[in-house]
Design a protein around this motif. Structure first.
Motif, PDB file in Angstrom:
ATOM      1  N   UNK A 163      -7.396 -30.690 106.714  1.00  0.00           N
ATOM      2  CA  UNK A 163      -6.438 -29.662 107.112  1.00  0.00           C
ATOM      3  C   UNK A 163      -6.449 -28.592 106.021  1.00  0.00           C
ATOM      4  N   UNK A 164      -5.814 -27.470 106.298  1.00  0.00           N
ATOM      5  CA  UNK A 164      -5.778 -26.422 105.283  1.00  0.00           C
ATOM      6  C   UNK A 164      -4.472 -25.648 105.393  1.00  0.00           C
ATOM      7  N   UNK A 213     -16.177 -36.407  99.886  1.00  0.00           N
ATOM      8  CA  UNK A 213     -16.569 -36.911 101.209  1.00  0.00           C
ATOM      9  C   UNK A 213     -17.633 -37.982 101.115  1.00  0.00           C
ATOM     10  N   UNK A 214     -18.512 -37.840 100.129  1.00  0.00           N
ATOM     11  CA  UNK A 214     -19.592 -38.828  99.980  1.00  0.00           C
ATOM     12  C   UNK A 214     -19.076 -40.113  99.340  1.00  0.00           C
ATOM     13  N   UNK A 215     -18.032 -39.957  98.519  1.00  0.00           N
ATOM     14  CA  UNK A 215     -17.602 -41.106  97.723  1.00  0.00           C
ATOM     15  C   UNK A 215     -16.426 -41.888  98.284  1.00  0.00           C
ATOM     16  N   UNK A 216     -15.534 -41.200  98.973  1.00  0.00           N
ATOM     17  CA  UNK A 216     -14.344 -41.924  99.445  1.00  0.00           C
ATOM     18  C   UNK A 216     -13.779 -41.342 100.724  1.00  0.00           C
ATOM     19  N   UNK A 217     -12.909 -42.132 101.315  1.00  0.00           N
ATOM     20  CA  UNK A 217     -12.358 -41.781 102.603  1.00  0.00           C
ATOM     21  C   UNK A 217     -10.903 -41.351 102.445  1.00  0.00           C
ATOM     22  N   UNK A 218     -10.700 -40.233 101.769  1.00  0.00           N
ATOM     23  CA  UNK A 218      -9.332 -39.791 101.497  1.00  0.00           C
ATOM     24  C   UNK A 218      -9.083 -38.470 102.222  1.00  0.00           C
ATOM     25  N   UNK A 219      -7.919 -38.328 102.857  1.00  0.00           N
ATOM     26  CA  UNK A 219      -7.652 -37.045 103.510  1.00  0.00           C
ATOM     27  C   UNK A 219      -7.507 -35.914 102.486  1.00  0.00           C
ATOM     28  N   UNK A 220      -8.099 -34.777 102.810  1.00  0.00           N
ATOM     29  CA  UNK A 220      -8.043 -33.621 101.916  1.00  0.00           C
ATOM     30  C   UNK A 220      -7.361 -32.466 102.629  1.00  0.00           C
ATOM     31  N   UNK A 221      -6.301 -31.976 102.009  1.00  0.00           N
ATOM     32  CA  UNK A 221      -5.607 -30.810 102.526  1.00  0.00           C
ATOM     33  C   UNK A 221      -5.965 -29.652 101.604  1.00  0.00           C
ATOM     34  N   UNK A 238      -4.431 -32.726  97.596  1.00  0.00           N
ATOM     35  CA  UNK A 238      -4.162 -31.308  97.843  1.00  0.00           C
ATOM     36  C   UNK A 238      -5.158 -30.572  96.970  1.00  0.00           C
ATOM     37  N   UNK A 239      -6.031 -29.825  97.612  1.00  0.00           N
ATOM     38  CA  UNK A 239      -7.138 -29.264  96.858  1.00  0.00           C
ATOM     39  C   UNK A 239      -7.194 -27.749  96.964  1.00  0.00           C
ATOM     40  N   UNK A 240      -6.959 -27.096  95.853  1.00  0.00           N
ATOM     41  CA  UNK A 240      -7.057 -25.646  95.811  1.00  0.00           C
ATOM     42  C   UNK A 240      -8.524 -25.252  95.937  1.00  0.00           C
TER      43      UNK A 240
END
Ligand code: CA
Length: 238
Positions: A98-99, A69-77, A51-53
């Protein structure tokens, strides 16, 4: 095993509320208060979701997301305060999955978190299934002495050297291999390897057997692998 969520939020009250609510849902929670700490935590703890502010001290959410995005394949909301940032957030430039625009309800947040994690799980399961299928297929090799038929690669080799076969020769050889030791009539071979429209043209089988023998027999004049059965057809001895 519970899934791990990294919360990156510089507002202490909101960070705490998010952590509390997600823990209540059974998630393991990590927190970071700025962009640099976020990257550090993401690298060290490999979360299942972040969860990224957007507005953060140090590196902002955009920068953090680009590095992730360059380093890992983790979903970012992404959590954004302004509607006009959304295009950049979901665009290729940053690549958030997603946002949510602040203020949001906890119910909405949790629904989005669950959806993202479900998606990741499905993808991961599919990848694993695919891997299992591939590794099973990789072992699909029929071996007869120094002759081996790799069914995955449709490749035949003898003593480690690949023998170039025409598609029909390959199909015929596999058919023989699958019926090892059985007497196979020309008509039966024709029907199964070439299809019913070839019925009656049994010379086709003889011609292909001759070609195959040239390629896989040590002495094609005295075949040991594909032997002729008198008055019948052929038998593959392997
Ligand atoms: Ca903020």
């Amino acid at each position: 095993m519970s899934e791990k969520i990294l919360i990156v939020e510089d507002e202490p009250a909101l960070q705490e509320t998010l952590a509390y609510n997600l823990q209540k849902q059974g998630y393991e929670v990590e927190t970071a208060g700025d962009g640099y700490a976020a990257l550090e935590a993401a690298r060290a703890r490999t979360p299942d979701l972040i969860l990224l502010d957007l507005m953060l001290p140090g590196l902002d959410g955009f920068e953090v997301c680009k590095v992730l995005r360059k380093e890992m394949n983790v979903p970012v909301l992404m959590l954004t305060a302004r509607d006009d940032e959304i295009d950049r957030v979901v665009g290729l430039e940053v690549g958030a999955d997603d946002y949510l625009t602040k203020p949001f309800s906890m119910r909405e947040l949790i629904a989005r978190v669950k959806a993202q994690l479900r998606r990741t799980r499905v993808i991961r399961e599919e990848m694993e299934k695919l891997k299992a299928v591939e590794s099973a297929a990789a072992h699909e090799v029929l071996t007869f002495g120094d002759l081996s038929i790799n069914l995955t690669r449709r490749e035949v080799s003898r003593g480690g050297e690949v023998i170039p076969l025409k598609p029909q020769e390959y199909d015929l050889l596999v058919f023989f291999a699958e019926h090892r030791g059985q007497m196979l009539s020309r008509e039966f071979i024709l029907e199964r390897v070439w299809g019913w429209e070839y019925i009656g043209d049994s010379r086709t089988v003889d011609v292909h057997v001759r070609w195959l023998r040239q390629k896989i027999e040590t002495d094609p004049a005295h075949p040991q692998r594909i032997v002729t059965v008198r008055g019948g057809g052929y038998r593959f001895e392997g």
